[in-house]
Design a protein around this motif. Structure first.
Motif, PDB file in Angstrom:
ATOM      1  N   ALA A  98       0.830  -1.206   0.000  1.00 10.71           N
ATOM      2  CA  ALA A  98       0.000   0.000   0.000  1.00 10.71           C
ATOM      3  C   ALA A  98       0.866   1.258   0.000  1.00 10.71           C
ATOM      4  CB  ALA A  98      -0.940  -0.005   1.192  1.00 10.71           C
ATOM      5  N   ALA A  99       1.925   1.261   0.788  1.00 12.62           N
ATOM      6  CA  ALA A  99       2.795   2.439   0.896  1.00 12.62           C
ATOM      7  C   ALA A  99       3.584   2.694  -0.385  1.00 12.62           C
ATOM      8  CB  ALA A  99       3.757   2.283   2.073  1.00 12.62           C
ATOM      9  N   SER A 100       3.937   1.622  -1.100  1.00 10.54           N
ATOM     10  CA  SER A 100       4.762   1.785  -2.297  1.00 10.54           C
ATOM     11  C   SER A 100       3.936   1.885  -3.578  1.00 10.54           C
ATOM     12  CB  SER A 100       5.757   0.627  -2.419  1.00 10.54           C
ATOM     13  OG  SER A 100       5.061  -0.584  -2.668  1.00 10.54           O
ATOM     14  N   GLY A 101       2.618   1.840  -3.444  1.00  7.16           N
ATOM     15  CA  GLY A 101       1.763   1.975  -4.613  1.00  7.16           C
ATOM     16  C   GLY A 101       1.590   0.698  -5.415  1.00  7.16           C
ATOM     17  N   GLN A 102       2.048  -0.431  -4.870  1.00  5.89           N
ATOM     18  CA  GLN A 102       1.847  -1.699  -5.561  1.00  5.89           C
ATOM     19  C   GLN A 102       0.394  -2.127  -5.423  1.00  5.89           C
ATOM     20  OE1 GLN A 102       4.625  -4.787  -4.449  1.00  5.89           O
ATOM     21  NE2 GLN A 102       6.213  -3.289  -3.998  1.00  5.89           N
ATOM     22  N   GLU A 103      -0.027  -3.013  -6.310  1.00  2.57           N
ATOM     23  CA  GLU A 103      -1.404  -3.485  -6.278  1.00  2.57           C
ATOM     24  C   GLU A 103      -1.653  -4.365  -5.052  1.00  2.57           C
ATOM     25  OE1 GLU A 103      -4.680  -5.842  -8.995  1.00  2.57           O
ATOM     26  OE2 GLU A 103      -2.571  -6.071  -9.478  1.00  2.57           O
TER      27      GLU A 103
END
Length: 126
Positions: free
Chosen positions: A39-44
């Protein structure tokens, strides 16, 4: 057998039961950390990721309730049996078991699932 011996055996049995919670709490802690990182790194974050976390949290909560373990006992068990995770994993796992976080799947891109408009005279290959 004296009452003291029986009490000592009961205490040891309970401590072993609490120690048996550690693998489930370690896994829950790892799963939560992975979700937080995604969530923090923008991954799905998929619905399956969220479902796995929720199922692990419910399972760990059930085990903790069945064992009648409290926070102090869980942290003491971690100190004695440190092989299952990063320092503090038991307390973090217990926190997730008793107060699950609300992770949400990553929403699909805005244009996903929508057919592009076709011109009336555009040919469609069949």
């Amino acid at each position: 057998m004296s009452d003291t011996q029986t009490e000592d055996q009961d205490v040891r049995a309970h401590q072993e039961e609490v120690a048996g919670l550690l693998p489930a709490l370690a896994q829950l802690d790892r799963t939560a950390a992975e979700l937080e990182e995604k969530a923090a790194s923008g991954q799905e974050v998929t619905a399956a990721d969220v479902s796995a976390y929720e199922q692990q949290a419910a399972h760990a909560r059930h085990l903790v309730d069945a064992a009648g373990a409290d926070h102090r006992e869980v942290t003491e068990a971690e100190k004695e049996h440190r092989g299952d995770g990063d320092k503090g994993f038991a307390a973090r796992g217990l926190e997730h078991a008793t107060h699950p976080h609300n992770f949400e799947p990553t929403p699909p891109p805005a244009d996903a699932g929508q057919d592009r408009d076709r011109d009336d005279d555009e040919e469609i290959d069949l």
